[in-house]
Design a protein around this motif. Structure first.
Motif, PDB file in Angstrom:
ATOM      1  N   GLY A 297      12.255  -3.045   2.750  1.00 43.14           N
ATOM      2  CA  GLY A 297      13.573  -3.085   2.130  1.00 43.14           C
ATOM      3  C   GLY A 297      13.798  -4.171   1.106  1.00 43.14           C
TER       4      GLY A 297
ATOM      5  N   CYS B 103       7.488  -1.836  -1.916  1.00 35.21           N
ATOM      6  CA  CYS B 103       7.087  -0.446  -2.176  1.00 35.21           C
ATOM      7  C   CYS B 103       8.251   0.359  -2.743  1.00 35.21           C
ATOM      8  N   THR B 104       9.257   0.665  -1.893  1.00 35.00           N
ATOM      9  CA  THR B 104      10.293   1.645  -2.277  1.00 35.00           C
ATOM     10  C   THR B 104      11.032   1.248  -3.560  1.00 35.00           C
TER      11      THR B 104
ATOM     12  N   SER C  42      12.081   3.776   4.800  1.00 37.46           N
ATOM     13  CA  SER C  42      11.850   2.516   4.081  1.00 37.46           C
ATOM     14  C   SER C  42      13.034   2.244   3.177  1.00 37.46           C
ATOM     15  N   GLY C  43      12.960   1.184   2.372  1.00 38.88           N
ATOM     16  CA  GLY C  43      14.050   0.845   1.462  1.00 38.88           C
ATOM     17  C   GLY C  43      15.082  -0.060   2.127  1.00 38.88           C
TER      18      GLY C  43
ATOM     19  N   MET D 114       7.248  -7.238   4.541  1.00 36.98           N
ATOM     20  CA  MET D 114       7.855  -6.196   3.690  1.00 36.98           C
ATOM     21  C   MET D 114       8.836  -5.374   4.512  1.00 36.98           C
TER      22      MET D 114
ATOM     23  N   PRO E 116       2.528   4.706  -2.957  1.00 37.09           N
ATOM     24  CA  PRO E 116       2.328   5.397  -4.242  1.00 37.09           C
ATOM     25  C   PRO E 116       2.144   4.475  -5.455  1.00 37.09           C
TER      26      PRO E 116
ATOM     27  N   ASN F  48      -4.608  -0.241   8.248  1.00 32.79           N
ATOM     28  CA  ASN F  48      -3.389   0.558   8.432  1.00 32.79           C
ATOM     29  C   ASN F  48      -3.388   1.128   9.846  1.00 32.79           C
TER      30      ASN F  48
ATOM     31  N   SER G 222       0.848  -1.187   0.000  1.00 31.40           N
ATOM     32  CA  SER G 222       0.000   0.000   0.000  1.00 31.40           C
ATOM     33  C   SER G 222       0.887   1.243   0.000  1.00 31.40           C
TER      34      SER G 222
ATOM     35  N   LYS H  29      -1.842  -4.412   9.712  1.00 30.16           N
ATOM     36  CA  LYS H  29      -0.479  -3.993   9.341  1.00 30.16           C
ATOM     37  C   LYS H  29       0.175  -3.303  10.532  1.00 30.16           C
TER      38      LYS H  29
ATOM     39  N   LYS I 105      -3.339   1.751  -2.070  1.00 28.59           N
ATOM     40  CA  LYS I 105      -2.954   2.865  -1.184  1.00 28.59           C
ATOM     41  C   LYS I 105      -4.081   2.996  -0.146  1.00 28.59           C
ATOM     42  N   THR I 106      -3.751   3.320   1.086  1.00 26.71           N
ATOM     43  CA  THR I 106      -4.767   3.336   2.147  1.00 26.71           C
ATOM     44  C   THR I 106      -5.929   4.280   1.801  1.00 26.71           C
TER      45      THR I 106
ATOM     46  N   ASN J 264       9.695   9.406   3.988  1.00 22.24           N
ATOM     47  CA  ASN J 264       8.530  10.111   3.444  1.00 22.24           C
ATOM     48  C   ASN J 264       7.628  10.566   4.570  1.00 22.24           C
TER      49      ASN J 264
ATOM     50  N   ILE K 121       6.706  -4.802   7.722  1.00 18.45           N
ATOM     51  CA  ILE K 121       6.587  -3.658   8.601  1.00 18.45           C
ATOM     52  C   ILE K 121       6.127  -2.427   7.804  1.00 18.45           C
ATOM     53  N   ASN K 122       5.456  -1.514   8.495  1.00 18.88           N
ATOM     54  CA  ASN K 122       5.281  -0.189   7.917  1.00 18.88           C
ATOM     55  C   ASN K 122       6.609   0.566   8.148  1.00 18.88           C
TER      56      ASN K 122
HETATM   57  C1  LIG Z   1       5.843   7.249   0.014  1.00 12.45           C
HETATM   58  C2  LIG Z   1       5.252   6.129   0.813  1.00 12.45           C
HETATM   59  C3  LIG Z   1       3.883   6.105   1.058  1.00 12.45           C
HETATM   60  C4  LIG Z   1       3.322   5.048   1.805  1.00 12.45           C
HETATM   61  N1  LIG Z   1       1.975   5.026   2.019  1.00 12.45           N
HETATM   62  C5  LIG Z   1       1.426   3.995   2.720  1.00 12.45           C
HETATM   63  C6  LIG Z   1       0.019   3.912   2.895  1.00 12.45           C
HETATM   64  O1  LIG Z   1      -0.766   4.724   2.387  1.00 12.45           O
HETATM   65  N2  LIG Z   1      -0.454   2.888   3.637  1.00 12.45           N
HETATM   66  C7  LIG Z   1       0.367   1.931   4.206  1.00 12.45           C
HETATM   67  O2  LIG Z   1      -0.124   1.016   4.864  1.00 12.45           O
HETATM   68  N3  LIG Z   1       1.701   1.988   4.035  1.00 12.45           N
HETATM   69  C8  LIG Z   1       2.244   2.986   3.302  1.00 12.45           C
HETATM   70  N4  LIG Z   1       3.596   3.010   3.097  1.00 12.45           N
HETATM   71  C9  LIG Z   1       4.465   1.968   3.695  1.00 12.45           C
HETATM   72  C10 LIG Z   1       4.752   0.820   2.710  1.00 12.45           C
HETATM   73  O3  LIG Z   1       3.573   0.144   2.349  1.00 12.45           O
HETATM   74  C11 LIG Z   1       5.739  -0.204   3.318  1.00 12.45           C
HETATM   75  O4  LIG Z   1       5.164  -0.730   4.494  1.00 12.45           O
HETATM   76  C12 LIG Z   1       7.101   0.410   3.672  1.00 12.45           C
HETATM   77  O5  LIG Z   1       7.481   1.377   2.733  1.00 12.45           O
HETATM   78  C13 LIG Z   1       8.208  -0.653   3.775  1.00 12.45           C
HETATM   79  O6  LIG Z   1       8.403  -1.336   2.547  1.00 12.45           O
HETATM   80  P1  LIG Z   1       9.560  -0.912   1.480  1.00 12.45           P
HETATM   81  O7  LIG Z   1      10.857  -0.884   2.214  1.00 12.45           O
HETATM   82  O8  LIG Z   1       9.468  -1.964   0.397  1.00 12.45           O
HETATM   83  O9  LIG Z   1       9.196   0.424   0.979  1.00 12.45           O
HETATM   84  C14 LIG Z   1       4.166   4.029   2.327  1.00 12.45           C
HETATM   85  C15 LIG Z   1       5.543   4.060   2.056  1.00 12.45           C
HETATM   86  C16 LIG Z   1       6.091   5.075   1.301  1.00 12.45           C
HETATM   87  C17 LIG Z   1       7.567   5.072   1.011  1.00 12.45           C
END
Ligand SMILES: Cc1cc2nc3c(=O)[nH]c(=O)nc-3n(C[C@H](O)[C@H](O)[C@H](O)COP(=O)(O)O)c2cc1C
Length: 396
Positions: free
Chosen positions: A258, A279-280, A230-231, A256, A22, A133, A20, A174, A44-45, A74, A200-201
């Motif tokens: 990174g 996501c990232t 994140s990342g 999730m 961008p 969320n 969830s 989540k 996206k939420t 972010n 993780i968020n």
């Molecule tokens: C720009 C951005 C916006 C995000 N928006 C949401 C969101 O709307 N709802 C949600 O549950 N997580 C949101 N996340 C968190 C991601 O879903 C994810 O849990 C987090 O980025 C870790 O994963 P990654 O390292 O692959 O990015 C967002 C992350 C980023 C970077």
């Protein structure tokens, strides 16, 4: 070899789904991701129309190593699109892409009606499961939601129960890593009726300060606020959380944090994740990375002789024990490859000032004093040429 799997009774054609964020902010983007080969997506939420969402600009900051984004901050909020937009789109996606898994992420306000109505709305729209969320670390907690829920076991259980009782589809909670321990929150989610956990968020963060203006990044007209990290930098936190959940909770896990390569994903699955979300890396490199994720996973499974993900799911957990249980009777024996060593001296300095004063230059070559060496492995990680290995271990 079989990449299909299942989650809360939902079949997944492969274990890679979009988190969830961008990349799932519009129906058109989700559809392009499905076309590219992603097994599913979490929207996206989505929030009720009466909750007004205004994003600041800029809202991203990144730590880079060369051209590679290592950590991404972010303070973006949830979806700005209205319920009608999502309803039409979710219906269309479910009809046109029945083989893909579509999970709807939701966030109500603090009231029971808000969560119940939004959950029922999402179920009616065609969501196969809901992701609650409870974990957004910035902006939303100021309004009493997001991580403000996921940092409180009682509220987590209460809201999970409201939603679980309102719908028939599986409810996934989540979790935020921004807690002392995720385990009481996971337990509360289960008591509230959650059928699965996602983690993780993002990790609450402040990635830097502009020292000329003495303003933290990202700078919004001279001001800033805390964000979510994140990342690749957060993968160790995600792996730790998933390992703890897999050891202490019997709920299925959507992992999730990174993931940028197939091997990151396999690490999560080896620690007990049912599938992974990304996501990232998609934000940085696009939906097309799914081809590398799938090809790398298949090549790994072939090399290892695995026919399906269950052949190794959770296998690494069996090697995770207490510090007390680790043997203290052996120590590794560092070996220098003199062909590749460039005699830069980094290992000597590190061992001298951060280790056991065991490395020196003798007759023009790096030499390790085995009696002084305590086998900590620092030298291996500072060597820029990977010329030091620790393949062998010896009795202390
Ligand atoms: C720009 C951005 C916006 C995000 N928006 C949401 C969101 O709307 N709802 C949600 O549950 N997580 C949101 N996340 C968190 C991601 O879903 C994810 O849990 C987090 O980025 C870790 O994963 P990654 O390292 O692959 O990015 C967002 C992350 C980023 C970077």
């Amino acid at each position: 070899m079989e990449l299909t799997t299942e989650f809360c009774g939902m079949p997944l054609e492969n274990p890679f789904i979009l988190a969830s964020a961008p990349p799932t902010a519009s129906i058109e983007m989700i559809e392009r991701a499905f076309q590219a080969g992603w097994g599913g997506a979490v929207t996206k939420t989505i929030k009720p129309d009466y909750m007004k969402i205004e994003d600041a600009s800029p809202r991203f900051h990144a730590l880079k190593e060369g051209n590679r984004v290592i950590g991404f901050e972010n303070f973006e909020l949830v979806s700005k699109k209205d319920l009608q937009y999502w309803k039409n789109g979710i219906k269309m996606l479910r009809q046109k892409w029945p083989q893909k898994t579509l999970i709807v992420s939701i966030m109500g306000d603090c009231s029971r009606e808000s969560w119940e109505e939004l959950a029922k709305w999402a179920e009616d729209a065609g969501a196969q499961a809901l992701e609650l969320n409870f974990s957004c670390p910035h902006g939303m907690p100021e309004k009493g939601v997001g991580a403000a829920i996921g940092q409180n076991a009682d509220i987590t259980r209460t809201i999970t129960a409201w939603v679980s009782q309102a719908v028939h589809i599986p409810v996934i909670v989540k979790l935020t890593p921004n807690v002392t321990s995720v385990l009481p929150i996971a337990e509360a989610a289960k008591k509230g009726g959650a059928r699965a956990l996602a983690a993780i968020n993002t990790v609450e963060s402040l990635t830097g300060v502009d020292l000329k203006t003495l303003t933290p990044y990202p700078k919004v007209q001279g001001w800033s606020t805390l964000g979510g990290y994140s990342g690749p930098a957060v993968k160790p936190i995600g792996l730790r959380v998933i390992s703890q959940l897999a050891q202490h909770s019997d709920l299925p896990l959507s992992a999730m944090g990174g993931i940028s390569t197939w091997s990151d994903a396999m690490e999560y699955i080896s620690l007990g994740a049912d599938h992974v979300q990304v996501c990232t890396e998609v934000m940085v490199s696009g939906f097309g990375i799914i081809k590398h994720l799938l090809a790398g996973t298949l090549a790994y499974m072939e090399e290892m002789g695995f026919s399906c993900l269950n052949d190794f799911r959770g296998a690494a957990l069996k090697k995770l024990t207490s510090h007390e249980a680790l043997t203290k009777e052996t120590k590794i024996v560092p070996e220098v490859n003199h062909q590749t060593c460039i005699k830069c001296g980094k290992c000597i300095i590190a061992c001298r000032d951060g280790g056991y004063q065991a490395i020196s230059l003798k007759e023009g070559q790096i030499s390790i004093d085995r009696a002084r060496c305590d086998g900590c492995a620092l030298c291996m990680f500072v060597c820029p040429e990977s010329a030091i290995s620790h393949a062998k271990a010896a009795e202390r």
